[in-house]
Design a protein around this motif. Structure first.
Motif, mmCIF file in Angstrom:
data_model
loop_
_atom_site.group_PDB
_atom_site.id
_atom_site.type_symbol
_atom_site.label_atom_id
_atom_site.label_comp_id
_atom_site.label_asym_id
_atom_site.label_seq_id
_atom_site.Cartn_x
_atom_site.Cartn_y
_atom_site.Cartn_z
ATOM 1 N N CYS A 1 0.821 -1.214 0.000
ATOM 2 C CA CYS A 1 0.000 0.000 0.000
ATOM 3 C C CYS A 1 0.856 1.266 0.000
ATOM 4 C CB CYS A 1 -0.934 -0.002 1.209
ATOM 5 S SG CYS A 1 -2.218 -1.262 1.143
ATOM 6 N N GLY A 2 2.167 1.123 -0.114
ATOM 7 C CA GLY A 2 3.039 2.280 -0.195
ATOM 8 C C GLY A 2 3.266 2.984 1.126
ATOM 9 N N VAL A 3 3.181 2.214 2.225
ATOM 10 C CA VAL A 3 3.315 2.779 3.570
ATOM 11 C C VAL A 3 4.512 2.138 4.271
ATOM 12 C CG1 VAL A 3 2.198 2.888 5.846
ATOM 13 C CG2 VAL A 3 0.872 3.336 3.785
ATOM 14 N N HIS A 4 5.223 2.937 5.072
ATOM 15 C CA HIS A 4 6.339 2.416 5.859
ATOM 16 C C HIS A 4 5.794 1.783 7.138
ATOM 17 C CE1 HIS A 4 10.469 2.270 7.500
ATOM 18 N NE2 HIS A 4 9.880 2.552 8.656
ATOM 19 N N GLY A 5 6.067 0.506 7.343
ATOM 20 C CA GLY A 5 5.582 -0.197 8.508
ATOM 21 C C GLY A 5 6.602 -0.230 9.625
ATOM 22 N N CYS A 6 6.156 0.073 10.847
ATOM 23 C CA CYS A 6 6.952 -0.050 12.060
ATOM 24 C C CYS A 6 6.318 -1.128 12.936
ATOM 25 C CB CYS A 6 7.003 1.263 12.818
ATOM 26 S SG CYS A 6 7.655 2.654 11.871
ATOM 27 N N VAL A 7 7.092 -1.678 13.879
ATOM 28 C CA VAL A 7 6.642 -2.849 14.622
ATOM 29 C C VAL A 7 6.877 -2.693 16.118
ATOM 30 C CG1 VAL A 7 7.109 -5.289 15.039
ATOM 31 C CG2 VAL A 7 6.973 -4.450 12.704
ATOM 32 N N ALA A 8 5.871 -3.072 16.901
ATOM 33 C CA ALA A 8 6.040 -3.353 18.321
ATOM 34 C C ALA A 8 5.660 -4.827 18.494
ATOM 35 C CB ALA A 8 5.158 -2.454 19.177
ATOM 36 N N LEU A 9 6.662 -5.665 18.619
ATOM 37 C CA LEU A 9 6.441 -7.116 18.670
ATOM 38 C C LEU A 9 5.920 -7.534 20.039
ATOM 39 C CD1 LEU A 9 6.839 -9.753 17.027
ATOM 40 C CD2 LEU A 9 9.088 -9.945 18.113
ATOM 41 N N THR A 10 4.835 -8.324 20.043
ATOM 42 C CA THR A 10 4.220 -8.758 21.298
ATOM 43 C C THR A 10 4.542 -10.204 21.669
ATOM 44 O OG1 THR A 10 2.200 -9.487 20.179
ATOM 45 C CG2 THR A 10 2.274 -7.189 20.946
ATOM 46 N N ALA A 11 4.783 -11.035 20.653
ATOM 47 C CA ALA A 11 5.006 -12.459 20.909
ATOM 48 C C ALA A 11 5.654 -13.098 19.695
ATOM 49 C CB ALA A 11 3.685 -13.171 21.223
ATOM 50 N N SER B 1 -4.607 -3.924 8.156
ATOM 51 C CA SER B 1 -3.431 -3.165 7.728
ATOM 52 C C SER B 1 -3.740 -2.277 6.531
ATOM 53 C CB SER B 1 -2.286 -4.119 7.386
ATOM 54 O OG SER B 1 -1.808 -4.757 8.539
ATOM 55 N N SER B 2 -4.510 -2.792 5.587
ATOM 56 C CA SER B 2 -4.854 -1.959 4.424
ATOM 57 C C SER B 2 -5.750 -0.793 4.834
ATOM 58 C CB SER B 2 -5.508 -2.804 3.329
ATOM 59 O OG SER B 2 -6.658 -3.479 3.794
ATOM 60 N N VAL C 1 -12.252 1.976 5.042
ATOM 61 C CA VAL C 1 -12.812 0.628 5.100
ATOM 62 C C VAL C 1 -13.192 0.149 3.696
ATOM 63 C CG1 VAL C 1 -14.725 -0.773 5.982
ATOM 64 C CG2 VAL C 1 -13.537 0.825 7.497
ATOM 65 N N ARG C 2 -13.721 1.025 2.873
ATOM 66 C CA ARG C 2 -14.014 0.633 1.484
ATOM 67 C C ARG C 2 -12.732 0.262 0.741
ATOM 68 N NH1 ARG C 2 -19.268 1.568 0.241
ATOM 69 N NH2 ARG C 2 -20.395 3.098 1.510
ATOM 70 N N PHE C 3 -11.667 1.022 0.969
ATOM 71 C CA PHE C 3 -10.381 0.676 0.361
ATOM 72 C C PHE C 3 -9.921 -0.695 0.854
ATOM 73 C CE2 PHE C 3 -5.763 0.434 0.757
ATOM 74 C CZ PHE C 3 -5.363 0.659 -0.542
ATOM 75 N N GLY C 4 -10.026 -0.920 2.187
ATOM 76 C CA GLY C 4 -9.613 -2.193 2.751
ATOM 77 C C GLY C 4 -10.434 -3.358 2.244
ATOM 78 N N LYS C 5 -11.729 -3.149 2.075
ATOM 79 C CA LYS C 5 -12.598 -4.210 1.558
ATOM 80 C C LYS C 5 -12.177 -4.604 0.149
ATOM 81 C CE LYS C 5 -16.366 -6.843 1.409
ATOM 82 N NZ LYS C 5 -16.641 -7.963 2.320
ATOM 83 N N ASP C 6 -11.939 -3.621 -0.697
ATOM 84 C CA ASP C 6 -11.492 -3.909 -2.061
ATOM 85 C C ASP C 6 -10.136 -4.622 -2.041
ATOM 86 O OD1 ASP C 6 -11.649 -3.398 -5.088
ATOM 87 O OD2 ASP C 6 -9.754 -2.437 -4.565
#
Length: 272
Positions: free
Chosen positions: A32-42, A224-225, A240-245
């Protein structure tokens, strides 16, 4: 000059098989052209056949990851996945407030309340479900439960679209701004209807139902989308419409993996 893309934080667990969890989140955010960052839980011991082990990250480390990323890099949205325990949920709540994630801040917050396995079995202890309801839902811009999670969180067994509306009202009463009750597990509904609700208006989002068992990571991919669209400034209905598609096309592109359930695939967007 190179432009920094929007940033989205996923607070979730790792899937060693790569089909769900932070692996699915980062794959989707990238597409989706986004930079993802993480907080790992498990960290899970997992493949296409199922989960055989889980090791939680210390709760203070999870909270520290959120603060470290938000205060330096900055975030345009955040989401949750598997939070593993009440202790982790209780630890991250003040961290979210400190950096302005959620309804009291400026950063949209999507809560995917991962609490049921693909077979509908309960993954979170009862006290963790209580923490979801009492601590995270009131802070959420949007919650995105599937029907098994709806049953665990509200006690409502959704069988049809009328039940879906009752469940949306019950979830909204717990404090989130918006609720998306996903209909993928409503097997008799050929339209695979998702229902969005803000306490006033119901928005129906139908889509095709594909004959495939390869749906691992579908909830992560959808959340995520949606988060990527919120990070770009979309309204909740637009996101949500974007995510559904996006998830419809990702299910259509799902592929087999190992001897069990394969993942949905955001690779369709790269191919295009």
């Amino acid at each position: 000059m190179t432009v920094t893309p929007p940033r989205v934080l996923t607070i979730a667990g790792s899937d060693s098989g790569g089909g769900a969890g932070i692996q699915a989140d980062l794959r989707t955010l990238f597409a989706c052209g986004v930079h993802g960052c993480v907080a790992l839980t498990a960290v899970t011991v997992q493949n296409s056949l199922g989960v055989t082990g889980v090791s939680e990250i210390p709760a203070d480390v999870v909270a520290a990851q959120i603060i470290s990323v938000a205060e330096d890099i900055g975030l345009q949205a955040a989401k949750t996945g598997m939070l593993a325990s009440a202790v982790i949920i209780e630890a991250i709540t003040p961290a979210l407030d400190r950096v302005g994630i959620g309804r009291s801040g400026r950063t949209p917050f999507v809560v995917d309340p991962v609490s049921a396995s693909m077979h509908g079995d309960q993954l979170l202890a009862d006290n963790a479900l209580d923490a979801l309801r009492g601590l995270l839902f009131p802070r959420a811009t949007l919650v995105t439960p599937n029907l098994d999670e709806v049953r665990l969180i509200t006690g409502i067994a959704v069988k049809d679209r009328a039940d879906q509306r009752v469940a949306a009202e019950a979830l909204h009463a717990m404090g989130p701004e918006w609720v998306l009750v996903k209909g993928g597990h409503m097997w008799d509904d050929p339209e695979c209807l998702d229902l969005l609700y803000d306490g006033r208006e119901f928005i129906e989002l139908p889509g095709p139902r594909y004959d495939t068992k390869n749906t691992h990571g579908s909830g992560d991919t959808l959340a995520s989308s949606i988060s990527s669209a919120l990070a770009r400034g979309a309204s909740v209905p637009e996101a949500v419409r974007f995510g559904k598609d996006f998830i419809v096309k990702s299910v259509a592109a799902a592929y087999p993996l190992g001897g069990g359930v394969g993942p949905v695939s955001p690779f369709w967007r790269l191919d295009r």
